[in-house]
Design a protein around this motif. Structure first.
Motif, PDB file in Angstrom:
ATOM      1  N   MET A  91       0.927  -1.135  -0.077  1.00 34.52           N
ATOM      2  CA  MET A  91      -0.115  -0.038  -0.085  1.00 34.52           C
ATOM      3  C   MET A  91       0.798   1.064  -0.196  1.00 34.52           C
ATOM      4  O   MET A  91       0.635   2.216  -0.665  1.00 34.52           O
ATOM      5  N   LEU A  92       1.870   1.143   1.014  1.00 31.06           N
ATOM      6  CA  LEU A  92       3.031   2.451   0.986  1.00 31.06           C
ATOM      7  C   LEU A  92       3.408   2.612  -0.468  1.00 31.06           C
ATOM      8  O   LEU A  92       3.573   3.924  -0.812  1.00 31.06           O
ATOM      9  N   ARG A  93       3.723   1.617  -1.245  1.00 27.03           N
ATOM     10  CA  ARG A  93       4.483   1.862  -2.668  1.00 27.03           C
ATOM     11  C   ARG A  93       3.373   2.202  -3.552  1.00 27.03           C
ATOM     12  O   ARG A  93       3.907   2.691  -4.699  1.00 27.03           O
ATOM     13  N   GLU A  94       2.242   1.937  -3.505  1.00 26.71           N
ATOM     14  CA  GLU A  94       1.227   2.504  -4.349  1.00 26.71           C
ATOM     15  C   GLU A  94       0.648   3.830  -3.955  1.00 26.71           C
ATOM     16  O   GLU A  94       0.100   4.522  -4.858  1.00 26.71           O
ATOM     17  N   ALA A  95       1.078   4.376  -2.811  1.00 29.02           N
ATOM     18  CA  ALA A  95       0.358   5.598  -2.302  1.00 29.02           C
ATOM     19  C   ALA A  95       1.381   6.789  -3.059  1.00 29.02           C
ATOM     20  O   ALA A  95       2.377   7.231  -2.263  1.00 29.02           O
ATOM     21  N   ARG A  96       1.034   7.268  -4.106  1.00 34.19           N
ATOM     22  CA  ARG A  96       1.713   8.323  -4.809  1.00 34.19           C
ATOM     23  C   ARG A  96       1.437   9.984  -4.313  1.00 34.19           C
ATOM     24  O   ARG A  96       1.955  10.800  -4.346  1.00 34.19           O
ATOM     25  N   SER A  97       0.149   9.958  -3.886  1.00 36.59           N
ATOM     26  CA  SER A  97      -0.450  11.247  -3.641  1.00 36.59           C
ATOM     27  C   SER A  97       0.135  11.520  -2.319  1.00 36.59           C
ATOM     28  O   SER A  97      -0.065  10.721  -1.356  1.00 36.59           O
ATOM     29  N   PRO A  98       0.546  12.677  -2.039  1.00 40.63           N
ATOM     30  CA  PRO A  98       1.141  13.226  -0.637  1.00 40.63           C
ATOM     31  C   PRO A  98       0.336  12.958   0.486  1.00 40.63           C
ATOM     32  O   PRO A  98       0.361  12.378   1.505  1.00 40.63           O
ATOM     33  N   LYS A  99      -1.246  13.243   0.085  1.00 42.81           N
ATOM     34  CA  LYS A  99      -2.118  13.295   1.237  1.00 42.81           C
ATOM     35  C   LYS A  99      -2.597  11.773   1.424  1.00 42.81           C
ATOM     36  O   LYS A  99      -2.602  11.441   2.652  1.00 42.81           O
ATOM     37  N   VAL A 100      -2.570  10.970   0.489  1.00 41.17           N
ATOM     38  CA  VAL A 100      -2.753   9.247   0.743  1.00 41.17           C
ATOM     39  C   VAL A 100      -1.546   8.802   1.508  1.00 41.17           C
ATOM     40  O   VAL A 100      -1.622   8.079   2.485  1.00 41.17           O
TER      41      VAL A 100
END
Length: 232
Positions: A91-100
């Motif tokens: 999940m962390l590696r998929e979270a490219r949006s700063p807020k996400v």
């Protein structure tokens, strides 16, 4: 995407349609200035999460929808302790949006039993965005559970690497630097000295009434407030 119905009866498609209806061009313009590609007002997003309540299956479905607003909503309605170690890493590696990225670390990972296991792994990752999550978890430990941390070694790394680090990693390392100076008087002078020499975020624009993220100023202000009894 195949239709997914949760045990509570709400489908991912229904929620995505509701999020689409909340799309606000003005909100999108503001969010995009911060690198977040969605147009949903966060107050309305939180209201929707409050109505949906905790639904882990729905959260997992929304996360895979490849939509920033859906991922933010997923983080608000999930059970943080229900995610496995490898799931959080993915999940962390998929979270490219700063807020996400920010919400995932602060609302989910910090409450998960695998946080400490992931912390050093992420800190050492070649991806600076992933590494920034490791530093965020380390900053949390500096403030709340410093036992076992080598603060001198952390300051060594910050002194060597922060100046040239990519923005998000630099910000996370700077926060750790400030937190060490705020929480640990024995390291305060060195933390301030590192900040003064590196000058990271020295000229960062700060709104009236807000504290500068420049570590020497940040440290001095938080220590002053604590000594005067204005903060816990």
């Amino acid at each position: 995407m195949a239709e997914t119905t949760t045990p509570a009866g709400t489908t991912v498609a229904e929620v995505l349609a509701e999020l689409a209806a909340l799309e606000d061009p003005k909100a999108r313009a503001v969010n995009e200035k911060h690198g977040d590609d969605h147009g949903v007002n966060l107050t309305r997003l939180r209201a929707l999460a409050k109505r949906l309540k905790t639904q882990q299956d729905l959260a997992r479905g929304l996360w895979t929808a490849d939509d920033t607003a859906a991922q933010l909503l997923a983080l608000l309605i999930c059970r943080p302790k229900a995610f496995g170690r490898d799931e959080l890493d993915a999940m962390l590696r998929e979270a490219r949006s700063p807020k996400v990225h920010d919400w995932l670390v602060n609302y989910v990972v910090k409450k998960n039993p695998h946080a400490e296991e992931l912390r050093p792994v992420w800190m050492a990752d070649a991806d600076p965005v992933v590494a920034s999550a490791g530093w965020a978890l380390t900053t949390e430990r500096v403030a709340k559970k410093p036992e076992g941390l080598d603060l001198t070694a952390l300051l060594d790394v910050i002194e060597t690497e922060m100046k040239d680090a990519p923005d998000r990693l630099q910000w996370a390392m700077n926060h750790c630097l400030a937190q060490i100076g705020i929480e640990h008087a024995v390291h305060r002078a060195r933390a301030i000295g590192i900040g003064e020499r590196l000058e990271v975020l020295k000229d960062y624009p700060t709104s009236p009434g807000c504290t500068s993220p420049f570590a020497p100023v940040w440290i001095a202000e938080m220590v002053r407030r604590r000594q005067s009894g204005t903060v816990a």
